[in-house]
Design an enzyme around this catalytic site. Structure first.
Site, PDB file in Angstrom:
ATOM      1  N   GLU A 146       0.833  -1.201   0.000  1.00 22.83           N
ATOM      2  CA  GLU A 146       0.000   0.000   0.000  1.00 22.83           C
ATOM      3  C   GLU A 146       0.871   1.255   0.000  1.00 22.83           C
ATOM      4  O   GLU A 146       0.407   2.352   0.278  1.00 22.83           O
ATOM      5  CB  GLU A 146      -0.930  -0.022   1.216  1.00 22.83           C
ATOM      6  CG  GLU A 146      -1.882  -1.221   1.204  1.00 22.83           C
ATOM      7  CD  GLU A 146      -2.797  -1.293   2.416  1.00 22.83           C
ATOM      8  OE1 GLU A 146      -2.682  -0.427   3.311  1.00 22.83           O
ATOM      9  OE2 GLU A 146      -3.644  -2.208   2.465  1.00 22.83           O
ATOM     10  N   ARG A 204       2.366   2.204   4.608  1.00 29.46           N
ATOM     11  CA  ARG A 204       1.959   3.093   3.512  1.00 29.46           C
ATOM     12  C   ARG A 204       3.016   4.120   3.130  1.00 29.46           C
ATOM     13  O   ARG A 204       2.739   5.025   2.352  1.00 29.46           O
ATOM     14  CB  ARG A 204       0.638   3.777   3.878  1.00 29.46           C
ATOM     15  CG  ARG A 204      -0.467   2.761   4.054  1.00 29.46           C
ATOM     16  CD  ARG A 204      -1.846   3.361   4.020  1.00 29.46           C
ATOM     17  NE  ARG A 204      -2.805   2.287   4.199  1.00 29.46           N
ATOM     18  CZ  ARG A 204      -3.327   1.935   5.373  1.00 29.46           C
ATOM     19  NH1 ARG A 204      -3.006   2.604   6.467  1.00 29.46           N
ATOM     20  NH2 ARG A 204      -4.160   0.933   5.463  1.00 29.46           N
ATOM     21  N   THR A 225       0.653   1.657  10.615  1.00 24.22           N
ATOM     22  CA  THR A 225       0.750   1.372   9.183  1.00 24.22           C
ATOM     23  C   THR A 225       0.764   2.653   8.353  1.00 24.22           C
ATOM     24  O   THR A 225       1.130   2.630   7.182  1.00 24.22           O
ATOM     25  CB  THR A 225      -0.426   0.493   8.712  1.00 24.22           C
ATOM     26  OG1 THR A 225      -1.665   1.136   9.026  1.00 24.22           O
ATOM     27  CG2 THR A 225      -0.375  -0.877   9.365  1.00 24.22           C
ATOM     28  N   GLY A 277      -5.486   0.500  15.922  1.00 22.63           N
ATOM     29  CA  GLY A 277      -5.873  -0.212  17.130  1.00 22.63           C
ATOM     30  C   GLY A 277      -7.311  -0.068  17.548  1.00 22.63           C
ATOM     31  O   GLY A 277      -7.674  -0.489  18.646  1.00 22.63           O
ATOM     32  N   GLY A 278      -8.151   0.515  16.691  1.00 24.16           N
ATOM     33  CA  GLY A 278      -9.544   0.712  17.054  1.00 24.16           C
ATOM     34  C   GLY A 278     -10.317  -0.573  17.269  1.00 24.16           C
ATOM     35  O   GLY A 278     -11.418  -0.550  17.797  1.00 24.16           O
ATOM     36  N   TRP A 309      -5.850   6.328  10.657  1.00 20.36           N
ATOM     37  CA  TRP A 309      -5.275   5.439   9.660  1.00 20.36           C
ATOM     38  C   TRP A 309      -4.330   6.120   8.678  1.00 20.36           C
ATOM     39  O   TRP A 309      -3.405   5.484   8.162  1.00 20.36           O
ATOM     40  CB  TRP A 309      -6.395   4.766   8.857  1.00 20.36           C
ATOM     41  CG  TRP A 309      -7.154   3.760   9.644  1.00 20.36           C
ATOM     42  CD1 TRP A 309      -8.408   3.883  10.161  1.00 20.36           C
ATOM     43  CD2 TRP A 309      -6.712   2.453  10.025  1.00 20.36           C
ATOM     44  NE1 TRP A 309      -8.774   2.744  10.833  1.00 20.36           N
ATOM     45  CE2 TRP A 309      -7.753   1.853  10.771  1.00 20.36           C
ATOM     46  CE3 TRP A 309      -5.537   1.734   9.811  1.00 20.36           C
ATOM     47  CZ2 TRP A 309      -7.655   0.561  11.285  1.00 20.36           C
ATOM     48  CZ3 TRP A 309      -5.435   0.460  10.335  1.00 20.36           C
ATOM     49  CH2 TRP A 309      -6.481  -0.114  11.058  1.00 20.36           C
ATOM     50  N   ASN A 351     -12.976   4.361  13.925  1.00 20.71           N
ATOM     51  CA  ASN A 351     -14.153   3.844  14.629  1.00 20.71           C
ATOM     52  C   ASN A 351     -13.966   3.756  16.142  1.00 20.71           C
ATOM     53  O   ASN A 351     -12.851   3.662  16.645  1.00 20.71           O
ATOM     54  CB  ASN A 351     -14.498   2.453  14.111  1.00 20.71           C
ATOM     55  CG  ASN A 351     -13.324   1.486  14.251  1.00 20.71           C
ATOM     56  OD1 ASN A 351     -12.418   1.497  13.420  1.00 20.71           O
ATOM     57  ND2 ASN A 351     -13.329   0.665  15.282  1.00 20.71           N
ATOM     58  N   ASP A 368     -19.266   0.523  11.798  1.00 21.19           N
ATOM     59  CA  ASP A 368     -17.876   0.620  11.353  1.00 21.19           C
ATOM     60  C   ASP A 368     -17.738   1.450  10.075  1.00 21.19           C
ATOM     61  O   ASP A 368     -16.915   1.165   9.219  1.00 21.19           O
ATOM     62  CB  ASP A 368     -17.277  -0.772  11.143  1.00 21.19           C
ATOM     63  CG  ASP A 368     -15.760  -0.720  11.100  1.00 21.19           C
ATOM     64  OD1 ASP A 368     -15.189   0.288  11.530  1.00 21.19           O
ATOM     65  OD2 ASP A 368     -15.155  -1.682  10.617  1.00 21.19           O
ATOM     66  N   ASP A 370     -16.436   4.383   9.664  1.00 15.05           N
ATOM     67  CA  ASP A 370     -15.608   5.462  10.200  1.00 15.05           C
ATOM     68  C   ASP A 370     -14.942   6.285   9.111  1.00 15.05           C
ATOM     69  O   ASP A 370     -14.960   5.933   7.930  1.00 15.05           O
ATOM     70  CB  ASP A 370     -14.563   4.895  11.151  1.00 15.05           C
ATOM     71  CG  ASP A 370     -13.791   3.714  10.547  1.00 15.05           C
ATOM     72  OD1 ASP A 370     -14.361   2.981   9.733  1.00 15.05           O
ATOM     73  OD2 ASP A 370     -12.624   3.531  10.910  1.00 15.05           O
TER      74      ASP A 370
END
Length: 577
Positions: free
Chosen positions: A104, A154, A198, A214-215, A286, A304, A347, A349
């Site tokens: 990614e 990423r 990430t 970690g959500g 994220w 989320n 979810d 989010d």
């Protein structure tokens, strides 16, 4: 959260609780990892100044930010490759990494040197015109990593002659850009409590900004600023405040639709459980934040709440989850927020990175704005000064039974938990005034079950979201007029789209698909002009740059864990034949 959505499986969740790093691979061990040197980085490579980072949006030679600039428009100003000649685009070289797993990465390119990352936190420096390798760094992973949706990375950030990368075991690493050697390493958070990294960081004025995953594990989300020279922590903004998570008890989404909340029941739950659940309420981040240099504002999307589907254990709006948030660059102090889905139990989010542009408001006046693409299938346009919603776009994908509450047996609703627009970055073309968004269509059912906080790095969903095998899944690349919210054009793809978009001044839009096809479209009309089969899923955002007068377009083809697209290990670089 970013759930796994295999086209062949009904279950759409994939998580890893532990991964033990293997030993080094024939290189000298250094703090935090191992680096193998293949050839010296050319002397033409020079340190990246703050002035260059600020001017990156107009720099056709380099690609200095994961999303092109601090404004994150992913718009490349070069025109050598254009709508009239893109049919002659051919591979210039293909660089194969040592990691055959989802990719990614958005490569950084400076003075003809490309810096790219892979899953499991490998970093490569290569010649951006030939693929010749200069060095290869492999992070020495700690004994425990906890992450959702694949071991992805990423990309790096760059400032001076240093690269910065977040790792799966929740560390921030600074590398020497010329040698790949570790300069310093610092802990961001504890991976045993569910934290991981990430996202590609942002770096500005000697500060490295990074959030956290970690959500799905009951973490307390944050954005942190570290000193780029030493790794010292400068400030922390928690995406879950100490108090006030209940918000305003909102009952409607931004479009005015009823969220079907039982506010009285939630208030009773709040009075009976106390207010310490903020410590495990989630709110990961994220993607790379946007930075308004004029107002010294950092703007980012928050993910989320935890647990994802079982809302009874977390009454209230659950601020600042599912929100666009603005904070002060110098202090990390709160400026404003806008919440898209209060008390999210689907979810859906906010994960795609924000874009800073000027748009026309309701009176037709140009105002500073910020765009955010939602899993809901809308592009939201906000006043950058206050966060006020100016408009939302037409729905880019089907919406059915919106805000149907999850049940014990499963309730069907569209969009599914992947979106809409997932983490995939949008692009914006200032000439067409269009924002380009990569969408998914994955019909799902939402199932809820009671789930107390399990502690540590154990998965905490409070239910499941499942694809429906009998219903078709597909993708849609959509162009949205940011001044009106109207859809200008759309291109349907065989597979759900995830990975991101690149727009160029040559009148082109580039986007890849999980089946390996990488395509170029006419930015104004959406007509497909060119495609190439890369051999593995193209689920990363492309970049472009120019070296010695020749323009290149580069994209990673490594597939995607989240949607189970074909894995690979390559970065494919194109130029005109």
């Amino acid at each position: 959260m970013r759930p796994f959505g295999s086209r062949l499986s009904a279950c759409v969740c994939l998580f890893v609780s532990m991964w033990v790093a293997s030993p080094g691979f024939g290189a000298d061990e250094v703090q935090g990892g191992a680096t193998t040197a293949a050839a010296p980085v050319p002397s033409a490579f020079t340190p990246v100044s703050q002035q260059q980072l600020d001017a990156a949006a107009g720099d056709s030679a380099n690609w200095l930010h994961p999303n092109g600039s601090y404004t994150q428009t992913r718009f490349y100003p070069g025109t050598q490759i254009n709508a009239g000649n893109v049919a002659r685009l051919r591979p210039a070289f293909i660089f194969q990494t040592a990691v055959n797993e989802s990719m990614e990465t958005a490569p950084i390119v400076k003075d003809g040197v490309m810096f790219l990352t892979t899953s499991f936190n490998h970093v490569y420096a290569i010649d951006a015109t030939t693929g010749k390798e200069y060095w290869h760094y492999r992070h020495k992973m700690g004994p425990i990593t906890t992450f959702c949706c694949g071991p992805n990375n990423r990309g790096v950030a760059i400032e001076g002659d240093r690269l910065f990368m977040g790792t799966l075991d929740a560390k921030l690493v600074a590398l020497d850009a010329k040698t790949g050697n570790v300069l310093w390493q610092t802990d961001i958070a504890d991976p045993e409590e569910g934290y991981s990294e990430t996202m590609a960081p942002a770096v500005v004025e000697g500060k490295v900004l990074i959030g956290t995953n970690g959500g799905e594990y009951g973490i307390r989300g944050f954005v942190k600023a570290f000193d780029a020279a030493t790794g010292k922590l400068l400030w922390t903004f928690y995406t879950i405040p100490d108090s006030g998570q209940e918000g305003v008890w909102a009952t409607k989404d931004p479009t005015g639709r009823d969220l079907k909340r039982d506010i009285d029941a939630e208030k009773q739950q709040l009075s009976s459980k106390g207010g310490d659940f903020y410590k495990t309420l989630g709110g990961g981040m994220w993607m790379t934040p946007a930075i308004d240099r004029q107002t010294r504002t950092v703007i980012f999307a928050v993910g989320n709440p935890s647990p994802d589907l079982y809302g009874s254990i977390r009454p209230g709006d659950n601020l600042y989850t599912d929100s666009l948030v603005a904070i002060d660059l110098d202090t990390g102090k709160y400026k404003w927020h806008y919440q898209y889905v209060p008390h999210d139990v689907w979810d859906l989010d906010a994960v795609s990175p924000p874009i800073l542009v000027n748009v026309r408001d309701a009176r037709g006046q140009m105002v500073p704005a910020v765009l955010q693409a939602g899993k809901t299938g809308h592009v939201y346009v906000h006043d950058r000064r206050t966060g006020e919603l100016i408009r939302f776009s037409e729905a880019m994908i089907p919406q059915e039974n919106m805000w149907a509450l999850p049940t014990a047996t499963g309730a069907r609703m569209l969009p599914g938990a992947n979106g809409g627009v997932e983490w995939s970055p949008m692009a914006f073309d200032p000439k067409t005034r269009l924002a380009y968004a990569a969408n998914l269509h994955q019909p799902m059912t939402y199932q809820v079950e009671e789930a107390a906080y399990p502690g540590g790095s154990k998965l905490w969903l409070g239910g499941a979201f499942k694809t429906i095998p009998s219903e078709e899944q597909w993708g849609r690349l959509v162009a949205v007029n940011v001044d009106t919210g109207k859809i200008a054009w759309a291109y349907k793809t065989d597979q759900p789209l995830i990975g991101g978009v690149l727009a160029t001044a040559g009148g082109l839009v580039f986007n890849g698909e999980g089946n390996g096809l990488f395509r170029a479209f006419d930015a104004a009309t959406g007509k497909k002009l060119w495609e190439f089969q890369c051999g593995a899923g193209v689920n990363a955002p492309a970049v472009s740059y120019t070296v010695h007068g020749k323009q290149y377009v580069a994209v990673a083809a490594g597939g995607n864990t989240q949607l189970d697209f074909k894995r690979g290990n390559s970065v494919v670089v194109f130029a005109l034949q």
